[in-house]
Write an enzyme that holds these catalytic residues in place. Sequence first.
Site, PDB file in Angstrom:
ATOM      1  N   GLY C  80       0.557  -1.119   0.050  1.00 31.45           N
ATOM      2  CA  GLY C  80      -0.160   0.026   0.141  1.00 31.45           C
ATOM      3  C   GLY C  80       0.852   1.320  -0.066  1.00 31.45           C
ATOM      4  O   GLY C  80       0.502   2.328   0.771  1.00 31.45           O
ATOM      5  N   CYS C 137      -1.867   0.911  -9.145  1.00 31.79           N
ATOM      6  CA  CYS C 137      -1.741  -0.083  -7.960  1.00 31.79           C
ATOM      7  C   CYS C 137      -3.141  -0.259  -7.259  1.00 31.79           C
ATOM      8  O   CYS C 137      -3.917   0.361  -6.791  1.00 31.79           O
ATOM      9  CB  CYS C 137      -1.108   0.932  -6.641  1.00 31.79           C
ATOM     10  N   GLY C 271      10.122  -8.227 -10.383  1.00 31.48           N
ATOM     11  CA  GLY C 271       9.601  -7.851  -9.217  1.00 31.48           C
ATOM     12  C   GLY C 271       9.921  -8.892  -7.801  1.00 31.48           C
ATOM     13  O   GLY C 271      10.917  -8.888  -7.342  1.00 31.48           O
TER      14      GLY C 271
HETATM   15  C1  FMN Z   1       5.966  -6.356  -2.440  1.00 30.47           C
HETATM   16  C2  FMN Z   1       5.418  -5.503  -3.999  1.00 30.47           C
HETATM   17  C3  FMN Z   1       5.348  -4.117  -3.864  1.00 30.47           C
HETATM   18  C4  FMN Z   1       5.322  -3.501  -5.096  1.00 30.47           C
HETATM   19  N1  FMN Z   1       5.048  -2.032  -4.885  1.00 30.47           N
HETATM   20  C5  FMN Z   1       5.108  -1.524  -6.297  1.00 30.47           C
HETATM   21  C6  FMN Z   1       4.996  -0.004  -6.342  1.00 30.47           C
HETATM   22  O1  FMN Z   1       5.246   0.595  -5.186  1.00 30.47           O
HETATM   23  N2  FMN Z   1       4.937   0.513  -7.352  1.00 30.47           N
HETATM   24  C7  FMN Z   1       4.531  -0.101  -8.803  1.00 30.47           C
HETATM   25  O2  FMN Z   1       4.424   0.560  -9.633  1.00 30.47           O
HETATM   26  N3  FMN Z   1       4.216  -1.337  -8.392  1.00 30.47           N
HETATM   27  C8  FMN Z   1       4.788  -2.070  -7.558  1.00 30.47           C
HETATM   28  N4  FMN Z   1       4.736  -3.533  -7.380  1.00 30.47           N
HETATM   29  C9  FMN Z   1       4.225  -4.445  -8.522  1.00 30.47           C
HETATM   30  C10 FMN Z   1       5.579  -4.498  -9.485  1.00 30.47           C
HETATM   31  O3  FMN Z   1       6.476  -3.575  -9.680  1.00 30.47           O
HETATM   32  C11 FMN Z   1       5.380  -5.394 -10.597  1.00 30.47           C
HETATM   33  O4  FMN Z   1       4.399  -4.617 -11.440  1.00 30.47           O
HETATM   34  C12 FMN Z   1       4.543  -6.617 -10.331  1.00 30.47           C
HETATM   35  O5  FMN Z   1       4.969  -7.399  -9.144  1.00 30.47           O
HETATM   36  C13 FMN Z   1       4.521  -7.736 -11.535  1.00 30.47           C
HETATM   37  O6  FMN Z   1       5.910  -8.324 -11.657  1.00 30.47           O
HETATM   38  P1  FMN Z   1       6.571  -9.477 -10.857  1.00 30.47           P
HETATM   39  O7  FMN Z   1       5.688 -10.719 -11.063  1.00 30.47           O
HETATM   40  O8  FMN Z   1       7.973  -9.819 -11.558  1.00 30.47           O
HETATM   41  O9  FMN Z   1       6.599  -9.253  -9.389  1.00 30.47           O
HETATM   42  C14 FMN Z   1       5.038  -3.946  -6.164  1.00 30.47           C
HETATM   43  C15 FMN Z   1       4.956  -5.558  -6.204  1.00 30.47           C
HETATM   44  C16 FMN Z   1       5.366  -6.291  -5.052  1.00 30.47           C
HETATM   45  C17 FMN Z   1       5.269  -7.769  -5.020  1.00 30.47           C
END
Ligand code: FMN
Lengths: 264, 264, 310, 310
Positions: C80, C137, C271
Amino acid sequence: MTAKLLYEEISSIERLSERIYMMRIKSEHISKSSKPGQFVNIRCCEGNELLLRRPISICGTDIQKGTFDITFMVKGKGTQYLSQRKPGETLDIIGPCGNAFELSENYKNVLVAGGGIGIFPLLYLADMIRHSNKCSLIGFKSSSEIVMLDRFKTCSNKVGVCTDDGSAGEKAFVTELLEKELNGKIKWDIIYACGPYEMMKKVHMLSAEHGIKCQVSLEQRMGCGIGACLACACKIKCRGSKGWTYKHVCKDGPVFYSSEVIWE
Amino acid sequence: MTAKLLYEEISSIERLSERIYMMRIKSEHISKSSKPGQFVNIRCCEGNELLLRRPISICGTDIQKGTFDITFMVKGKGTQYLSQRKPGETLDIIGPCGNAFELSENYKNVLVAGGGIGIFPLLYLADMIRHSNKCSLIGFKSSSEIVMLDRFKTCSNKVGVCTDDGSAGEKAFVTELLEKELNGKIKWDIIYACGPYEMMKKVHMLSAEHGIKCQVSLEQRMGCGIGACLACACKIKCRGSKGWTYKHVCKDGPVFYSSEVIWE
Amino acid sequence: METVKKRIKPDLNIEIMGLKFKNPVIAASGTFGFGREFSKFIDPGLLGGIALKALTLEPREGNKPPRIAETPSGILNSVGLQNPGIEYFLKNELINVKKYNTVIIANIAGNSISDYCGISKKLSATSVEAIELNISCPNVKEGTVFGSTPEGVYEITSRVREVCGKPLIVKLTPNTADIAKNAMAAERAGADAISLINTILGMSIDIHTERPVLNANYGGLSGPAVKPIALRMVHQTASCVKIPVIGMGGIMSGDDAIEFILAGASAVMAGTANIVNPTLCYDIIMGIERYLSDKGIKSVKEITGKLVMN
Amino acid sequence: METVKKRIKPDLNIEIMGLKFKNPVIAASGTFGFGREFSKFIDPGLLGGIALKALTLEPREGNKPPRIAETPSGILNSVGLQNPGIEYFLKNELINVKKYNTVIIANIAGNSISDYCGISKKLSATSVEAIELNISCPNVKEGTVFGSTPEGVYEITSRVREVCGKPLIVKLTPNTADIAKNAMAAERAGADAISLINTILGMSIDIHTERPVLNANYGGLSGPAVKPIALRMVHQTASCVKIPVIGMGGIMSGDDAIEFILAGASAVMAGTANIVNPTLCYDIIMGIERYLSDKGIKSVKEITGKLVMN
Ligand SMILES: Cc1cc2nc3c(=O)[nH]c(=O)nc-3n(C[C@H](O)[C@H](O)[C@H](O)COP(=O)(O)O)c2cc1C
Ligand SMILES: Cc1cc2nc3c(=O)[nH]c(=O)nc-3n(C[C@H](O)[C@H](O)[C@H](O)COP(=O)(O)OP(=O)(O)OC[C@H]3O[C@@H](n4cnc5c(N)ncnc54)[C@H](O)[C@@H]3O)c2cc1C
Ligand SMILES: Cc1cc2nc3c(=O)[nH]c(=O)nc-3n(C[C@H](O)[C@H](O)[C@H](O)COP(=O)(O)OP(=O)(O)OC[C@H]3O[C@@H](n4cnc5c(N)ncnc54)[C@H](O)[C@@H]3O)c2cc1C
Ligand SMILES: Cc1cc2nc3c(=O)[nH]c(=O)nc-3n(C[C@H](O)[C@H](O)[C@H](O)COP(=O)(O)O)c2cc1C
Ligand code: FES
Ligand code: FES
């Protein structure tokens, strides 16, 4: 001191009770640098079905042999996986993580209060406190879950045991044993506690009533375990208008002074 | 005869070449009821990361001992998992699945043509054909992948070996060896083929040119393996306006007469 | 039959939005903090870039814990937007993160378009290399308001564009019926690149407490579980826009990254991978290099969008 | 401290749409055929019900293979409604499937609203117990046309409702921005129940051939990977409609089923589970029974929607 990403070999695994296992792991780095209260964060699957590491406290080290121990209770898939490992296999571990309990030679009389899986880091702690009078109070659900009692006896001046169902030791909660000790003759310098949230909250209240320092080890669901993902938030007092802020169990904890914690 | 869901014990596993393993599995049911051309469908993971079973041909049985064999090449995660199993562990298997090659005492002269992993079901086949003159033609990528040659020699009257790179046997494709045999003196009654799609297509064309019956074992990505999910479609000739319909490799195959197949 | 190609060391450089990246692997926002913690495990200078944790105008405490839950091959998070606010960042974190020899992308979020404009203006005067508009988000009430319709995307992107002096990446939410329309809206409004996917709204229930595991009830799903969905959306998007697409969602290996690049991504973000293993981004980079080298491909740029449809 | 409750044999019966199910576990459409193949492994009479493979007016060949691909904790399929057509079904399959002592749900699909009406009319004169409107199949071009907007859902549901003499289940697609709106549209139009989710559009790429693994390029994602998304959608839907919700998406165990039931599902369907293991539905039933029995809960009906939000 600093946590490292390590691939370490399991040297032994022992079943202590129906659901509790002790594992000894070879690791120069962790055996040398860890302190009581710190934990390791372990990958618990091959492949990517279970993505999150499991945080498990370090419950002892052997610097000569270059090993450290963990003790864990099988709860879900991750600890199940761990319980099925065999000596010679390697584990993917990050550690040692987090901040340790604060030890001091000034603490002459020390109370250690643990419930359930909370007793494991406390054993390590009790082991490492050398020159104080130590009283360990440990609680279990029932007699069948009692483990490590002998080891607590070896390293403590006094041990109190209780179970929720009275099947062994006193039928009582750890906090009741603690209350008795606090009302006794000895002037305790600090309480170290680890266990279920409600227990630690009660320990905190007792410590506050008696004006005794108290450190607790908090639990929270974790992501990275290294302070980056901000998953493992806990409410900690601070200056400022709100009076609290979210700190992180993996990096700012798991050990906090109980007086810092916002108990809810 | 009918496929069953079984949990069977691995009795041995042997590495035949860098990427090829043979596994012997205890199974009363499969050893008794399977026929050459049939396959088993094996769960290849603990947990649910890899959901689909892997189809692997049965490549031999021992009715006395109640075992059957599979031979597989490590390709991806599923076969990797299989290759790491140890004797005594159990596998979750459905089998025997699919339809077998059609054998007949009327086939006096039999040609068996296999390429790569296609040779494994053919070994079982060649083993089971008892009273015919058998010529086995088998092709590999290179000498390092040659396996089971001795066993083919034991059960065939003649064996032809080729490799793509000429590192052993003839530098040729199996279909070239086949063409030579077809142009030779013997009047062959049937060709059984299993291997890469393009190879089987060529085998089919040669069989058609020479007016010889031909059965092939097709491959397709599978879901259930029991004919229900309709994943493993293959185009098979039929009456009606379109002239073809989708049949299913797991249930209607994997063995088809090559003349039934719509080769694309 | 495979013909053996001569082994070469492939070129991993890419240039998008006028920025040079030493390789196409960028740490995804929210999973790499501001780099500090990771720098103990991996030299951030090895990465193509870092997308920082989302920044807001004011500091935010984020959601109540538990904030993370494990699901099959995935994780749900409801952090969040906890962050120290843009001012604190500029004073205390920027100088540190700029030390790493890599492209720094600031990820920004807000309650209103004017918040986004405010932060963009501030960041435009700094040394961050690009700005990523997090209008997607799922973990804050207002999070997806801007990002779920083409109109919303167009409006916020064009308003930020006016005040933003840096290359502008618009990060799209997958919680929508037609991702390509949203991407085209961002492009029309002047975005320099699209990044996707953010997390997918999901839920996990503790059957013993009979409550959602996450205190926020719903959270954002990421990790390998979402990869097929992410890949499809990246493909749909890359087929519709001319600006570069940065693909993400479940990338855990070089091979996963290659799938996204073939589908049309000019760069990728990882991520969840960082949360699983703080050095995994490096393995992804090495995996891409190995794939190219095995195939005798000289540059990663050659395979962007090379996918042939059946 | 847990208090040990007296062990009881819980009641798994449910009654929805005026139909009695001996337990809340129904085989999901497309994964159990018309029951024939499965009857060799499991007595279909043990199940609460069977949703049959989708039926269309005319026979359909379906898509070109490969039609299935594995993804992390999920599968993609693009079978594409292969089926022998309604006439063949009525003549050759219905009598067989009706032998199983369980509730038979016909799943129907079509190219046009009048197709759907035509099949519904035919089925209304038969012994199938209910009709499930598949307006959400991502594997055929026209598949999601009807199902993606509230207007589309309303229109087709109300038209079918007029001619349908059986309990009518509307099966929703997750490929939409707001599932609850679609569910409410179905309810308003006279649906007796909602089922969800169908598969999520996804893609998988073979990096060696540089082509999508599925011949149809895109396919529908199912299995444990989608569970958090499905659960969230079931919860959103159950919070908005009064008619019963049948939940599905990645259910592989009794515990998974309990999550859906707590979230508001009156019954569940399991699809991918059948493909993994032809007897898994039975394990799911036993798992539900064990959970209830451990908790001392007398009837599964007691826990539908019992979830307490944080
Ligand atoms: C713990 C966590 C925090 C995240 N915080 C943000 C954020 O602050 N801003 C954002 O644009 N995306 C955020 N994301 C989304 C990731 O940047 C990414 O778009 C998403 O996790 C999909 O990629 P992945 O499967 O490689 O994790 C977050 C994801 C995770 C798991
Ligand atoms: C700092 C710290 C030290 C710990 N030390 C020990 C120890 O020494 N011995 C021991 O037996 N247990 C310890 N625990 C608890 C242990 O981490 C959990 O029991 C374990 O993660 C459960 O994993 P699972 O896969 O078996 O259970 P599941 O319930 O299947 O796990 C699902 C998810 O929830 C998380 N989770 C579940 N329970 C907890 C919990 N209590 N705390 C944090 N995350 C949880 C898991 O990590 C995982 O991500 C510790 C927890 C923390 C935070
Ligand atoms: C009827 C039949 C019999 C077979 N017999 C043998 C045998 O005896 N020995 C042997 O080594 N191989 C055999 N194969 C091929 C074998 O099934 C695949 O090599 C194996 O499934 C690959 O799994 P993986 O996880 O290692 O590879 P991955 O590529 O990771 O598998 C991914 C998915 O694709 C599927 N897949 C990949 N290749 C194939 C293929 N060639 N055919 C069907 N599905 C595939 C897998 O089952 C899995 O679902 C047979 C295939 C069929 C259809
Ligand atoms: C191979 C396969 C075929 C399917 N065919 C149909 C179908 O014909 N009609 C339909 O409504 N849904 C069909 N579905 C969707 C399932 O019924 C179900 O909605 C989806 O798979 C999610 O549940 P699961 O995760 O338990 O599989 C199919 C799914 C699979 C995997
Ligand atoms: S677990 Fe990531 S910050 Fe603590
Ligand atoms: S694999 Fe399901 S029908 Fe063949």
